[in-house]
Scaffold this motif. Structure first.
Motif, PDB file in Angstrom:
ATOM      1  N   GLU A   1      -6.277  -2.031   4.648  1.00 20.19           N
ATOM      2  CA  GLU A   1      -6.813  -0.668   4.672  1.00 20.19           C
ATOM      3  C   GLU A   1      -8.315  -0.631   4.955  1.00 20.19           C
ATOM      4  O   GLU A   1      -8.856   0.433   5.263  1.00 20.19           O
ATOM      5  CB  GLU A   1      -6.544   0.011   3.326  1.00 20.19           C
TER       6      GLU A   1
ATOM      7  N   SER B   1       0.820  -1.209   0.000  1.00 17.12           N
ATOM      8  CA  SER B   1       0.000   0.000   0.000  1.00 17.12           C
ATOM      9  C   SER B   1       0.855   1.261   0.000  1.00 17.12           C
ATOM     10  O   SER B   1       0.476   2.271  -0.601  1.00 17.12           O
ATOM     11  CB  SER B   1      -0.942   0.009   1.212  1.00 17.12           C
TER      12      SER B   1
ATOM     13  N   ASP C   1       2.635   1.397  -3.729  1.00 17.67           N
ATOM     14  CA  ASP C   1       1.841   1.123  -4.927  1.00 17.67           C
ATOM     15  C   ASP C   1       1.894   2.279  -5.925  1.00 17.67           C
ATOM     16  O   ASP C   1       2.019   2.063  -7.132  1.00 17.67           O
ATOM     17  CB  ASP C   1       0.395   0.828  -4.525  1.00 17.67           C
TER      18      ASP C   1
ATOM     19  N   GLN D   1      -2.331  -7.677  -3.680  1.00 18.87           N
ATOM     20  CA  GLN D   1      -3.225  -6.528  -3.766  1.00 18.87           C
ATOM     21  C   GLN D   1      -4.412  -6.701  -2.826  1.00 18.87           C
ATOM     22  O   GLN D   1      -4.834  -5.740  -2.172  1.00 18.87           O
ATOM     23  CB  GLN D   1      -3.716  -6.339  -5.201  1.00 18.87           C
TER      24      GLN D   1
ATOM     25  N   ARG E   1      -3.289  -5.885   0.659  1.00 17.32           N
ATOM     26  CA  ARG E   1      -3.198  -4.426   0.819  1.00 17.32           C
ATOM     27  C   ARG E   1      -4.582  -3.847   1.072  1.00 17.32           C
ATOM     28  O   ARG E   1      -4.775  -3.011   1.974  1.00 17.32           O
ATOM     29  CB  ARG E   1      -2.599  -3.812  -0.444  1.00 17.32           C
ATOM     30  N   ASP E   2      -5.567  -4.278   0.285  1.00 12.49           N
ATOM     31  CA  ASP E   2      -6.928  -3.762   0.442  1.00 12.49           C
ATOM     32  C   ASP E   2      -7.516  -4.147   1.796  1.00 12.49           C
ATOM     33  O   ASP E   2      -8.178  -3.334   2.445  1.00 12.49           O
ATOM     34  CB  ASP E   2      -7.824  -4.305  -0.672  1.00 12.49           C
TER      35      ASP E   2
END
Length: 654
Positions: free
Chosen positions: A465, A166, A169, A458, A461-462
């Motif tokens: 968050e 994150s 990116d 990915q 990372r999502d």
């Protein structure tokens, strides 16, 4: 891309020095760090400093020791910490390395040495495993000059793939232009496992960056062509605004196509449970759900290729299933879908349409339909978000869940000596060079490949968050950080306890007035790009003359005045220039690499000027090609108002 911009300059850095007041030092350091990472500042405020013995080195700067395995370990040279720092950083060549990963902060002299040479074409990632050590150093040594710079990332604690991804990116393109790892030897002694783990994460994240950037470079023209083909939907059709927070606090089930889907998807056939969840499926699994009597609320699509129409062939009318499509999806998807359609926000089309663009609440763009399904659940306000069929690996030696549309594609090739299972395995081993053997959620060995692992990064990372609770109920495949793991049955029993409110369905009419406004705006953009192309063509001969007569100062000055006149007009065409830039990804990539090489390579001024002229001429060539591509795609006569969407005639620009 050529914009005749000033050359990038290094940000001035004050080398770390001893200051007399520890509270003032810490306050200055944390104030600088707060500009880029207020969350880390909060963690540092809550952390007690490690006991570090500071003492002056012979050169005057501080050195320090800490206790390690019963003995003092020197964190910096007792004689000349700056000379040692320069030696540690000697492997960094800023002409070749756009990404610098420093493994270990120590007293930070080597970091300050590197940071003093940074400019906006390079990023620096510093990893210090021990936050208590970091606190002690920031109380004692002034690093305010580089902490908080936009291209500097400071990480601490246990390595976390999602957090690292994150943070870097947005620098993905930069990191593909060369990276280097700089290890701080004392930190490696203190925390060998953390340093090794972080190095492994760096390797994984760089693989993600390469995949991400390569996809963008290869698909730029295709993306813009698809956007043009779906322009009518975007300008005058339904979008996702009505869905924003429409299911706030209700659970969503995001359905993927992994093999484990067959283990639990039938639970959604229960009408009572089905009414209590929002079901979002990737287009790959739409048919398997319908075949089981499960009607989803939404199906997501973003694929570039026309083959995606196969997912919708032979479907009945689906008046209650809404297609959520990114405008970059192939036009055949929107043409084939037998139900209502909504499109998501797109930055390129909004800039293209300017004042004629609809105001759409953005949804994050997905790398895959599975990611888009997750982002849609967030847009709806769903909580928790439950994942099924998200294996991200080849569970039981299979690639897809049985019954997916790809099996229909394979059907003509099946026979006694060529079964579905054999074709699944052939699909896997075809990319044997990219396979990795990992442990699945049950601790059993499973194969995955580089692409799926990139998607996993990915996702993590999502998830890191996400304010929502994310439940991994896939019951197979790879484990995922930042999720709760439970069976689908358990997740539904806990959270599917009340009916989901009615979710609005869009109409299928296009707004004729908006189509007319789109036609007028598109004509203006085409005229602007034509002028930009003319300026590009007119500037290239001027630069070649400057290059040929480089030492004829008076002549060069006259030529530069003409170039500056063109530059001033290009500045007035900023919006058109940025739109063309979407088609000039390779030119932009090469420009950044050339900028860094010129800036960090020592040479006499005439040679540097010659290299800048070479760079600009190359950029003008790419820019002209991008203008030609734009004009080929967006011919204004191709936009014709159509008041309604019909099955036989989908709105498009062709």
């Amino acid at each position: 891309m050529t914009r005749f911009q000033a050359q990038p300059r290094c940000v001035p850095i004050t080398l770390a020095v001893l200051m007399p007041d520890s509270s003032a030092i810490l306050e200055a350091n944390l104030a600088a760090l707060a500009r880029s990472d207020p969350a880390l500042v909060a963690r540092l405020h809550q952390t007690s400093a490690l006991e570090v013995q500071f003492q002056p080195a012979r050169s005057g700067l501080l050195s320090a020791t800490v206790q390690h395995e019963g003995r003092p370990l020197q964190l910096a040279s007792r004689f000349d910490p700056l000379a040692e720092a320069a030696k540690t950083a000697a492997s960094v060549d800023l002409a070749r390395h756009a990404g610098i990963f420093v493994l270990g902060m120590g007293l930070g002299y080597h970091v300050a040495h590197i940071a003093a040479r940074l400019n906006n074409t390079t990023m620096l990632i510093v990893y210090e495993p021990d936050i208590a050590m970091l606190r002690a150093v920031l109380e004692t040594v002034d690093h305010a000059g580089w902490l908080g710079l936009p291209n500097v990332v400071l990480l601490t604690g246990e390595p976390d793939r999602g957090e690292l991804l994150s943070r870097v990116d947005r620098f993905a393109a930069m990191l593909t232009q060369g990276t280097v790892l700089v290890a701080h030897p004392p930190t490696r002694q203190l925390h060998p496992q953390s340093i090794q783990r972080f190095g492994e994460l760096v390797t994984e994240v760089l693989a993600y960056c390469r995949t991400h950037v390569a996809t963008a470079l290869v698909n730029a023209a295709r993306t813009v062509h698809n956007l043009a083909s779906n322009l009518r939907y975007y300008a005058a059709g339904a979008n996702t605004n009505d869905l924003h927070q429409a299911a706030r606090g209700y659970p969503a089930v995001c359905v993927g196509a992994g093999p484990s889907l067959a283990k639990n998807v039938d639970l959604l056939r229960d009408p009572a449970l089905r009414a209590n969840v929002v079901v979002i499926t990737a287009q790959t699994t739409l048919k398997p759900l319908l075949d089981r009597g499960i009607t989803p609320d939404f199906v997501t699509a973003l694929d570039y290729h026309e083959i995606s129409r196969r997912f919708y062939e032979g479907l009945p009318e689906l008046p209650t299933v809404t297609l959520i499509a990114e405008p970059k999806a192939h036009e055949s998807i929107l043409a084939s879908f037998p139900g209502p359609i909504r499109v998501t926000h797109d930055g390129f089309l909004s800039r293209l349409l300017g004042p004629a663009a609809p105001r759409i609440v953005p949804i994050r763009s997905g790398a895959t339909v599975a990611h888009l399904s997750f982002y849609l659940a967030q847009h709806l306000g769903c909580d928790p978000i439950i994942l099924i069929g998200q294996d991200l690996g080849f569970s039981d030696g299979l690639y897809y869940c049985p019954g997916t549309a790809i099996h229909d594609v394979w059907a003509p090739e099946l026979g006694p000596f060529n079964t579905l299972e054999m074709m699944e395995w052939q699909r896997i081993v075809r990319h044997r060079g990219h396979l990795q053997k990992l442990d699945d959620i049950h601790g059993r060995p499973i194969y995955s490949d580089e692409q799926m692992i990139t998607y996993l990064k990915q996702f993590e990372r999502d998830f890191a968050e996400a304010p929502q609770v994310v439940i991994d109920a896939s019951e197979g495949g790879l484990p995922k950080d930042h999720t709760m793991r439970m069976t689908l049955a358990e997740a539904l029993q806990r959270h599917a306890t009340r009916p989901v409110p009615h979710l609005p369905l869009p109409g299928r009419e296009l707004n004729a007035a908006r189509l007319e406004a789109t036609t007028a705006q598109l004509q203006r953009r085409v005229d602007q790009v034509r002028e930009l192309r003319a300026l590009t063509r007119g500037t290239a001969p001027l630069l070649r003359q400057i290059q040929e007569h480089q030492r004829d100062y008076q002549r060069v000055e006259r030529l530069f005045r003409k170039v500056e006149k063109n530059k001033a007009r290009v500045d007035q065409l900023q919006e058109a220039f940025e739109l063309v830039g979407e088609l000039n990804t390779i030119g932009t990539f090469n420009r950044a690499r050339a900028d860094r090489s010129i800036h960090h390579t020592e040479s006499e001024e005439f040679d540097r000027q010659r290299r800048r002229l070479d760079r600009d001429l190359e950029n003008l060539k790419w820019l002209e090609q991008a203008c030609d591509e734009f004009l080929t795609i967006f011919a204004p006569e191709r936009v014709e108002p159509r008041p309604t969407i019909k099955e036989s005639s989908v709105p498009c620009l062709t």
